[in-house]
Design a protein around this motif. Structure first.
Motif, mmCIF file in Angstrom:
data_model
loop_
_atom_site.group_PDB
_atom_site.id
_atom_site.type_symbol
_atom_site.label_atom_id
_atom_site.label_comp_id
_atom_site.label_asym_id
_atom_site.label_seq_id
_atom_site.Cartn_x
_atom_site.Cartn_y
_atom_site.Cartn_z
ATOM 1 N N PRO A 179 1.201 -1.332 0.050
ATOM 2 C CA PRO A 179 -0.134 -0.129 0.146
ATOM 3 C C PRO A 179 0.291 1.281 0.061
ATOM 4 C CG PRO A 179 0.164 -0.682 2.319
ATOM 5 C CD PRO A 179 0.863 -1.873 1.204
ATOM 6 N N CYS A 180 0.363 2.475 -0.436
ATOM 7 C CA CYS A 180 0.931 4.375 0.130
ATOM 8 C C CYS A 180 0.036 4.504 1.490
ATOM 9 C CB CYS A 180 0.879 4.363 -1.453
ATOM 10 S SG CYS A 180 -0.500 5.195 -1.306
ATOM 11 N N TYR A 181 0.536 5.925 1.112
ATOM 12 C CA TYR A 181 -0.015 6.359 2.764
ATOM 13 C C TYR A 181 -1.019 6.501 2.280
ATOM 14 C CZ TYR A 181 -0.732 10.301 5.787
ATOM 15 O OH TYR A 181 -0.627 10.509 6.785
ATOM 16 N N ARG A 182 -1.807 6.782 1.124
ATOM 17 C CA ARG A 182 -3.151 7.354 0.762
ATOM 18 C C ARG A 182 -4.115 6.325 0.372
ATOM 19 N NH1 ARG A 182 -4.491 12.556 -1.483
ATOM 20 N NH2 ARG A 182 -2.628 13.260 -2.701
ATOM 21 N N CYS A 183 -3.095 4.626 0.960
ATOM 22 C CA CYS A 183 -4.506 4.313 0.742
ATOM 23 C C CYS A 183 -5.257 3.789 2.384
ATOM 24 C CB CYS A 183 -3.459 2.174 0.827
ATOM 25 S SG CYS A 183 -3.356 2.170 -1.073
ATOM 26 N N MET A 184 -4.345 4.216 3.412
ATOM 27 C CA MET A 184 -4.335 4.299 4.652
ATOM 28 C C MET A 184 -5.089 6.249 5.505
ATOM 29 S SD MET A 184 -3.442 1.734 5.697
ATOM 30 C CE MET A 184 -2.899 1.467 4.376
ATOM 31 N N SER A 253 -9.042 0.907 -4.765
ATOM 32 C CA SER A 253 -9.254 2.406 -5.032
ATOM 33 C C SER A 253 -8.787 3.465 -4.824
ATOM 34 C CB SER A 253 -11.093 2.565 -4.459
ATOM 35 O OG SER A 253 -11.161 2.246 -3.493
ATOM 36 N N CYS A 254 -7.728 3.058 -4.625
ATOM 37 C CA CYS A 254 -6.530 4.150 -3.617
ATOM 38 C C CYS A 254 -6.395 5.272 -5.303
ATOM 39 C CB CYS A 254 -5.445 3.705 -3.496
ATOM 40 S SG CYS A 254 -4.682 4.825 -3.056
ATOM 41 N N PRO A 255 -7.238 6.562 -4.603
ATOM 42 C CA PRO A 255 -6.902 8.208 -5.306
ATOM 43 C C PRO A 255 -6.003 7.697 -6.202
ATOM 44 C CG PRO A 255 -7.080 9.068 -3.333
ATOM 45 C CD PRO A 255 -6.892 7.518 -2.837
ATOM 46 N N THR A 256 -4.465 7.295 -5.805
ATOM 47 C CA THR A 256 -3.373 7.357 -6.051
ATOM 48 C C THR A 256 -2.235 6.008 -6.447
ATOM 49 O OG1 THR A 256 -1.924 9.003 -4.339
ATOM 50 C CG2 THR A 256 -0.549 8.200 -5.789
ATOM 51 N N CYS A 257 -2.106 5.127 -5.617
ATOM 52 C CA CYS A 257 -1.327 4.014 -6.528
ATOM 53 C C CYS A 257 -2.455 3.269 -7.326
ATOM 54 C CB CYS A 257 -1.144 3.640 -5.242
ATOM 55 S SG CYS A 257 -1.534 2.060 -4.380
ATOM 56 N N SER A 258 -3.732 3.253 -7.101
ATOM 57 C CA SER A 258 -5.191 3.005 -8.491
ATOM 58 C C SER A 258 -4.532 2.648 -9.574
ATOM 59 C CB SER A 258 -6.475 2.439 -7.537
ATOM 60 O OG SER A 258 -6.780 4.249 -7.448
HETATM 61 ZN ZN LIG Z 1 -2.528 3.790 -2.054
#
Ligand SMILES: [Zn+2]
Length: 385
Positions: A179-184, A253-258
């Motif tokens: 995951p990335c930070y935006r996933c959290m 559905s992460c706004p960045t890493c998806s």
């Molecule tokens: Zn992410």
């Protein structure tokens, strides 16, 4: 063992380096190959404050070949309670210059590249692309999101650290493998839920612990030893000296890493104020009400793995994603509207967001309570299984 991050030519070590790094070289798991990997590797350290102070010194001392420093601030007296790379002799000078001098004294062979600027959407791609590993040592959300999004776009590992008051957090965000930070945290929290150390305070040694751990993770990534903290978050509670590891899942559905890297657009994060909804209850007050056999319902909105690892006795698990999904699908939940609800998460941030969603769905704000500082501050009974 992981493959080292830097796959460039492995440089030879000088006689002086063979002497200086002797304590590394005698460990068979690390050895001369590990040391050469560090010399071939590079780290970009963003922020030379509380986290960056220990991280910069340990990275230089460990023999990382090239270290970039990103900071535009000067040393102030109030920094010295925790920013131990600096001192009274350098008050008023750039933190980068102060740190550079200390690092070169520890290791004259390290190549220091000073970037005496603030990280911005105009320079982030250029700066981060030049290094193998990024250490985020900042304490503000706009930079944290910018570091995250840029690292995801470029496919770089981001060694994240955060400290506040008596608590610390650490993870390695590498969207290629986890995951990335935006996933959290998809978006920055409202300003009032995002205090920094200047507003909320921090025990000076806390960034020392987390910053040293960030250096450890960077050294592991570059030398290829051990298991990096990808997909895991370390939560450090300094007051009862506990280290807890929670699993982090990638958000599809992460706004960045998806997104595909070319579709990730760097943008400025604007911190906005939001009027608080509902009430706040302290851990002590909640314990009093529980002891009085109050009929309030405790709803734990953390993820199932967090709930299983320790929860307030008698609390009900209803994760924030599940609860929001139910609200979105049906407009209501099975939580009663005529009882006091206490929403609980790890820090009080996710639960406050849930309170807003419940209030929007028709729950009386006066019956919605947020446990102040969440499980981080809970000292009452905990049950596990
Ligand atoms: Zn992410």
């Amino acid at each position: 063992m992981n493959a080292p991050v830097s796959m460039g030519m492995m440089p030879e070590l000088s006689d002086q380096e063979l002497r200086r790094f002797g304590r590394h070289l005698i460990m068979p798991e690390f050895g001369i190959e590990g040391q050469r990997a560090l010399k071939a590797g590079s780290v970009l350290l963003i922020g030379l404050g509380g986290l960056g102070s220990p991280a910069s010194l340990y990275l230089a001392a460990a023999g990382i070949g090239r270290i970039g420093l990103v900071d535009a601030d000067v040393v102030e007296e109030t920094n010295l309670q925790r920013q131990i790379a600096h001192g009274y002799k350098v008050l008023g000078t750039l933190k980068n210059a102060s740190a550079e001098a200390r690092m070169l004294d520890l290791n004259p062979d390290v190549v220091i590249e000073r970037h005496d600027v603030r990280l911005s959407i105009d320079n982030a791609l250029d700066l981060i692309s030049q290094y193998d590993v990024v250490i985020d040592g900042t304490d503000n959300f706009p930079t944290r999101y910018l570091v995250n999004d840029t690292c995801v776009k470029l496919g770089k590992p981001n060694v994240f650290g955060g400290v506040l008051r008596f608590d610390g957090q650490l993870s390695v965000f590498d969207a290629r493998h986890g995951p990335c930070y935006r996933c959290m945290f998809p978006e920055a929290p409202p300003v009032e839920f995002a205090p920094n150390c200047a507003e909320a305070g921090v025990l000076g040694v806390m960034p020392g612990v987390i910053g040293a751990l960030q250096a450890t993770e960077a050294i592991k990534l570059i030398s290829g030893i051990g298991s990096p903290m990808i997909g895991r978050m370390l939560i450090y509670d300094g007051l009862d000296l506990s280290f807890t590891t929670v699993q982090l899942a990638k958000d599809e559905s992460c706004p960045t890493c998806s997104k595909a890297p070319e579709d990730i657009v760097l943008k400025e994060t604007v911190m906005v104020c939001a009027a608080p909804v509902g009430r706040t209850i302290s851990g002590e007050k909640l314990q009093e009400r529980l002891a009085a056999r109050d009929d309030m319902i405790i709803v734990d909105v953390r993820n199932p793995s967090e709930w299983l690892s320790g929860r307030i006795a008698g609390s009900r698990a209803f994760s924030k994603p599940d609860l929001e999904q139910v609200l979105q699908d049906t407009g209501e939940t099975d939580l009663p509207k005529d009882r006091d609800l206490v929403l609980v998460c790890q820090s009080g941030m996710r639960s406050s967001a849930v309170i807003k969603s419940l209030a929007a769905a028709g729950y009386l704000p006066s019956r919605l309570y947020n446990l102040d500082n969440g499980m981080n501050a809970w000292s009452g009974a905990v049950e596990t299984e």
